[in-house]
Design a protein around this motif. Structure first.
Motif, PDB file in Angstrom:
ATOM      1  N   UNK A 113      32.201  15.306  51.183  1.00 54.47           N
ATOM      2  CA  UNK A 113      33.289  14.758  50.368  1.00 54.47           C
ATOM      3  C   UNK A 113      34.090  15.887  49.740  1.00 54.47           C
ATOM      4  N   UNK A 114      35.394  15.675  49.660  1.00 51.02           N
ATOM      5  CA  UNK A 114      36.255  16.649  49.006  1.00 51.02           C
ATOM      6  C   UNK A 114      36.113  16.508  47.489  1.00 51.02           C
ATOM      7  N   UNK A 115      35.794  17.621  46.825  1.00 50.09           N
ATOM      8  CA  UNK A 115      35.585  17.632  45.378  1.00 50.09           C
ATOM      9  C   UNK A 115      36.547  18.627  44.755  1.00 50.09           C
ATOM     10  N   UNK A 116      37.275  18.173  43.753  1.00 46.41           N
ATOM     11  CA  UNK A 116      38.243  19.007  43.023  1.00 46.41           C
ATOM     12  C   UNK A 116      37.518  19.592  41.809  1.00 46.41           C
ATOM     13  N   UNK A 117      37.382  20.928  41.781  1.00 48.87           N
ATOM     14  CA  UNK A 117      36.615  21.604  40.747  1.00 48.87           C
ATOM     15  C   UNK A 117      37.509  22.542  39.937  1.00 48.87           C
ATOM     16  N   UNK A 118      37.504  22.422  38.599  1.00 49.97           N
ATOM     17  CA  UNK A 118      38.295  23.363  37.799  1.00 49.97           C
ATOM     18  C   UNK A 118      37.689  24.761  37.854  1.00 49.97           C
ATOM     19  N   UNK A 119      38.541  25.770  38.071  1.00 52.15           N
ATOM     20  CA  UNK A 119      38.079  27.157  38.151  1.00 52.15           C
ATOM     21  C   UNK A 119      38.497  27.962  36.931  1.00 52.15           C
ATOM     22  N   UNK A 120      39.742  27.764  36.483  1.00 49.15           N
ATOM     23  CA  UNK A 120      40.270  28.507  35.333  1.00 49.15           C
ATOM     24  C   UNK A 120      41.142  27.579  34.517  1.00 49.15           C
ATOM     25  N   UNK A 121      41.197  27.833  33.213  1.00 48.08           N
ATOM     26  CA  UNK A 121      42.060  27.060  32.319  1.00 48.08           C
ATOM     27  C   UNK A 121      42.693  27.998  31.301  1.00 48.08           C
ATOM     28  N   UNK A 122      43.840  27.599  30.796  1.00 51.02           N
ATOM     29  CA  UNK A 122      44.482  28.353  29.717  1.00 51.02           C
ATOM     30  C   UNK A 122      45.316  27.395  28.888  1.00 51.02           C
ATOM     31  N   UNK A 123      45.462  27.731  27.629  1.00 50.58           N
ATOM     32  CA  UNK A 123      46.334  27.010  26.722  1.00 50.58           C
ATOM     33  C   UNK A 123      47.512  27.925  26.427  1.00 50.58           C
ATOM     34  N   UNK A 124      48.718  27.375  26.535  1.00 50.33           N
ATOM     35  CA  UNK A 124      49.938  28.160  26.379  1.00 50.33           C
ATOM     36  C   UNK A 124      50.938  27.296  25.620  1.00 50.33           C
ATOM     37  N   UNK A 125      51.963  27.887  25.074  1.00 46.68           N
ATOM     38  CA  UNK A 125      52.977  27.088  24.387  1.00 46.68           C
ATOM     39  C   UNK A 125      53.798  26.304  25.411  1.00 46.68           C
ATOM     40  N   UNK A 126      54.139  25.084  25.067  1.00 49.53           N
ATOM     41  CA  UNK A 126      54.983  24.271  25.947  1.00 49.53           C
ATOM     42  C   UNK A 126      56.332  24.948  26.139  1.00 49.53           C
ATOM     43  N   UNK A 127      56.805  25.650  25.135  1.00 48.72           N
ATOM     44  CA  UNK A 127      58.081  26.378  25.236  1.00 48.72           C
ATOM     45  C   UNK A 127      58.029  27.452  26.320  1.00 48.72           C
ATOM     46  N   UNK A 128      56.903  28.157  26.428  1.00 46.36           N
ATOM     47  CA  UNK A 128      56.751  29.187  27.460  1.00 46.36           C
ATOM     48  C   UNK A 128      56.757  28.571  28.857  1.00 46.36           C
TER      49      UNK A 128
END
Length: 133
Positions: free
Chosen positions: A43-58
């Motif tokens: 089965x195809x599994x979508x796995x998070x590898x990296x995350x970041x929080x940034x300003x919506x303005x950026x």
């Protein structure tokens, strides 16, 4: 010009695998996630590898600098004689529910590379990224 966004999803498929960028607005911030698709037990599994929080303005600034609005309706046909390549699908919701859709196979809209570099910069904290989660 893009003044606000709700979400952007960019899926990239290659012969070696698939991955996806997803950016979601969260008030004054935006959450960027890089997913990798893997096959587990058939089965195809979508796995998070990296995350970041940034300003919506950026993020809005990135979308405008790469010309994201021009991507709408882009359908890049696979060039004749090219044996393999990268395929992509993009969907973004901007400016109070305007949808931008684009897709291509070894053919990309102007500004596509800048969008990809900008998303990588956010996730790697080297451009507009502020906090890795």
């Amino acid at each position: 010009m893009i003044s606000s966004f709700e979400r952007l999803t960019l899926k990239i498929m290659t012969m070696r695998g698939s991955y996806e960028y997803e950016v979601t607005a969260c008030g004054e911030s935006a959450r960027a996630v890089h997913y990798v698709y893997r096959y587990i037990d058939g089965k195809e599994v979508k796995t998070p590898e990296r995350e970041a929080l940034v300003s919506a303005e950026a993020v809005t600034a990135l979308f405008n600098s790469c010309g994201l609005e021009r991507f709408d309706g882009f359908r890049g046909k696979h060039p004749k004689g090219v044996k393999d390549g990268v395929m992509f699908t993009l969907e973004a919701t901007v400016n109070d529910n305007k949808t931008i859709r684009a897709e291509g196979s070894a053919s990309f809209p102007r500004g596509y590379q800048e969008l990809g570099s900008g998303l990588e910069g956010i996730l790697n904290n080297t451009q507009t990224g502020e906090n890795s989660l």
